[in-house]
Each structure stands twice: as structure tokens, then as C-alpha cells.
Design an enzyme around this catalytic site. Structure first.
Site, PDB file in Angstrom:
ATOM      1  N   SER A 100     -20.299  11.040  -9.633  1.00  0.00           N
ATOM      2  CA  SER A 100     -20.067  10.639  -7.848  1.00  0.00           C
ATOM      3  C   SER A 100     -21.051  10.288  -7.424  1.00  0.00           C
ATOM      4  CB  SER A 100     -19.533  12.586  -7.948  1.00  0.00           C
ATOM      5  OG  SER A 100     -19.220  12.749  -8.496  1.00  0.00           O
TER       6      SER A 100
HETATM    7  N1  SAH Z   1     -18.772  15.375 -13.050  1.00  0.00           N
HETATM    8  C1  SAH Z   1     -19.161  14.093 -13.307  1.00  0.00           C
HETATM    9  C2  SAH Z   1     -18.653  13.205 -12.921  1.00  0.00           C
HETATM   10  C3  SAH Z   1     -16.533  13.328 -13.872  1.00  0.00           C
HETATM   11  S1  SAH Z   1     -15.786  12.054 -13.333  1.00  0.00           S
HETATM   12  C4  SAH Z   1     -20.861  13.854 -13.371  1.00  0.00           C
HETATM   13  O1  SAH Z   1     -22.149  14.812 -12.417  1.00  0.00           O
HETATM   14  O2  SAH Z   1     -20.901  12.046 -14.321  1.00  0.00           O
HETATM   15  C5  SAH Z   1     -14.604  13.315 -13.953  1.00  0.00           C
HETATM   16  C6  SAH Z   1     -14.362  13.389 -15.052  1.00  0.00           C
HETATM   17  O3  SAH Z   1     -12.904  14.080 -15.605  1.00  0.00           O
HETATM   18  C7  SAH Z   1     -13.631  12.331 -16.244  1.00  0.00           C
HETATM   19  O4  SAH Z   1     -15.418  12.135 -16.986  1.00  0.00           O
HETATM   20  C8  SAH Z   1     -13.040  12.172 -16.709  1.00  0.00           C
HETATM   21  O5  SAH Z   1     -12.363  12.108 -17.992  1.00  0.00           O
HETATM   22  C9  SAH Z   1     -13.135  13.631 -16.307  1.00  0.00           C
HETATM   23  N2  SAH Z   1     -11.715  14.865 -16.324  1.00  0.00           N
HETATM   24  C10 SAH Z   1     -10.587  14.885 -16.256  1.00  0.00           C
HETATM   25  N3  SAH Z   1      -9.354  14.963 -16.810  1.00  0.00           N
HETATM   26  C11 SAH Z   1      -9.992  16.590 -17.214  1.00  0.00           C
HETATM   27  C12 SAH Z   1      -9.375  17.551 -17.966  1.00  0.00           C
HETATM   28  N4  SAH Z   1      -8.328  17.931 -18.086  1.00  0.00           N
HETATM   29  N5  SAH Z   1     -10.627  18.092 -18.956  1.00  0.00           N
HETATM   30  C13 SAH Z   1     -11.399  17.338 -18.751  1.00  0.00           C
HETATM   31  N6  SAH Z   1     -12.068  16.779 -18.401  1.00  0.00           N
HETATM   32  C14 SAH Z   1     -11.503  15.716 -17.370  1.00  0.00           C
END
Ligand code: SAH
Length: 216
Positions: A52
Site C-alpha cells: 500500500s
Molecule cells: N498489508 C500488505 C498489503 C496487502 S495487499 C502490505 O503491507 O504489503 C492484499 C493482500 O491480501 C494480498 O497479498 C492478497 O494475497 C491478500 N489476500 C487476499 N484475500 C485474502 C484472504 N482471504 N486471506 C488472506 N489474505 C488475502
């Protein structure tokens, strides 16, 4: 980054500003994007996901009202940066990621930064939260969901706070839920754009067929 992107735009928590000033972003950003590690945008990470924008991490972290020792559940580990910011403040973080390769890489980075004792990374469908654990002081969902995943509010302790991007696939509102004695208060905290939360409490139609087979 901290002065121009965070403080100047209203992030006021000194704990959040200090943690984001101290924690390097380079380890969380792909090698070819190192020059952009502190730039004012979300950046691509492997598996089609993203880390993000720094401002959004600061805003979500501040809305959680993080303090040392608080227990935080993160849904969507991604690069691990958000979990590392919370751990730098002293929170104890459980972070769930559905993509094994991302979870493993994040776990290695966090250990290398000396934050492994405060962060536990698990692979699974975080849209269901982490049932069976004691309630969390905060839950941060870092992927977009069509509604607050129904399992999550009940996993908050009294006074606990949930922060999540809720809305359509291409555009969401950042939501804050606060659990009080009479129920949950809900606040709209501004527009945002996140990659989708894929799972039972998220956008279900993107789930692999075998998962659909289990729930139908
Ligand atoms: N917080 C992260 C950004 C996350 S991007 C950072 O600081 O870099 C969103 C993430 O959510 C992705 O890696 C995606 O694979 C994950 N995601 C999507 N659906 C999910 C689910 N149901 N459970 C766990 N992770 C999930």
C-alpha cells in the site's frame, strides 16, 4: 515520506510517525523498484498484489489506535510492511495471507528486521478471521471486501477497532468499526483502492472451484 506524505496530510499519532520513520521500506519493495521505496504510491509486489501507499498504511495504523502489547489481526500480509509497522510500535500481530509464497517471503523479511518475536504469519483464508483465538484489540483488513466480513466483528475485544476497505472492486471506502458496550459504531474514513479480498468473507466469485465446492 513522514513529513510530506504523512504529517502534512493529517497523520498525527507520534507513535505511528516514529515507527514509519524508523522502519526501512526497502526490504518490502521488489529489487527493481528500490528507487521508489518511499514514493507516494502503492507499488506492485509478486503474485499480482501490492504494497500500500505509505499514507494509507499510516492512516490505517492510526485508526487502529495501536499501543505496545495490543493484539492485532491483519488480514492480507502481502509484503509484510503493515505488520512490521505495527510490530515496530510494539503490537503483537497475527497476520494471515492466502498466498504461500508471499507469506514465506514476508516472514523472512520480518525475522531479518528482528521483529519475528512480535509477528506470527499464517497461510489461510483470513476473511474468516482467526476463530478460536481470544478476541483482538484491533483487526486491519488490507484487501477490499464487498461488506465487512461477517466473522470479523465478533473477534474484536470490547473497545476493539476494525479497519477495512469496503465497497466495489475498483473503489472502496475506508471503514472504522469500534466495538462498544451497546454494539458497533461505524465511521466512514475516506475513499481508497485495494486489491480484492478473495475468500468466504470477501469476493467469493474469485475463489477457486474446489473452495466453492466446499461451501455450496
Ligand atoms: N498489508 C500488505 C498489503 C496487502 S495487499 C502490505 O503491507 O504489503 C492484499 C493482500 O491480501 C494480498 O497479498 C492478497 O494475497 C491478500 N489476500 C487476499 N484475500 C485474502 C484472504 N482471504 N486471506 C488472506 N489474505 C488475502
Amino acid at each position: 515520506m513522514v513529513e510530506q506524505q504523512l504529517r502534512a496530510r493529517g497523520i498525527a499519532s507520534e507513535a505511528v510517525l516514529a515507527a514509519m520513520a524508523r522502519l526501512p521500506r526497502e526490504p518490502f519493495v521488489p529489487a527493481e523498484l528500490q528507487a521508489s521505496a518511499y514514493s507516494d504510491e502503492a507499488l506492485p509486489i509478486p503474485a499480482g498484489q501490492s504494497i500500500s501507499q505509505p499514507y494509507m498504511v499510516g492512516r490505517m495504523t492510526e485508526l487502529l489506535d495501536p499501543r505496545p502489547g495490543k493484539r492485532i489481526l491483519e488480514v492480507g500480509t502481502g509484503s509484510g510492511y503493515q505488520a512490521a509497522v505495527l510490530a515496530t510500535i510494539g503490537c503483537r500481530v497475527t497476520s494471515i495471507e492466502r498466498k504461500t509464497a508471499l507469506a514465506e517471503a514476508a516472514s523472512v523479511r520480518i525475522a531479518a528486521l528482528g521483529l519475528g518475536g512480535l509477528v506470527r504469519i499464517e497461510v489461510g483464508d483470513g476473511s474468516l478471521g482467526r476463530p478460536g483465538e481470544p478476541p483482538f484489540d484491533g483487526i486491519v483488513v488490507t484487501a477490499a471486501a464487498p461488506r465487512v466480513p461477517p466473522a470479523l466483528p465478533d473477534q474484536l475485544a470490547d473497545g476493539g477497532r476494525l479497519v477495512a476497505p469496503i465497497g466495489r472492486r475498483d473503489h472502496q471506502e475506508l471503514i472504522l468499526l469500534v466495538r462498544g458496550p451497546q454494539g458497533w459504531a461505524r465511521y466512514d474514513c475516506g475513499p481508497c483502492v485495494f486489491v480484492p479480498l478473495v475468500g468466504e468473507g470477501g469476493f467469493r466469485e474469485e475463489m477457486p472451484r474446489r473452495w466453492l465446492g466446499r461451501v455450496l
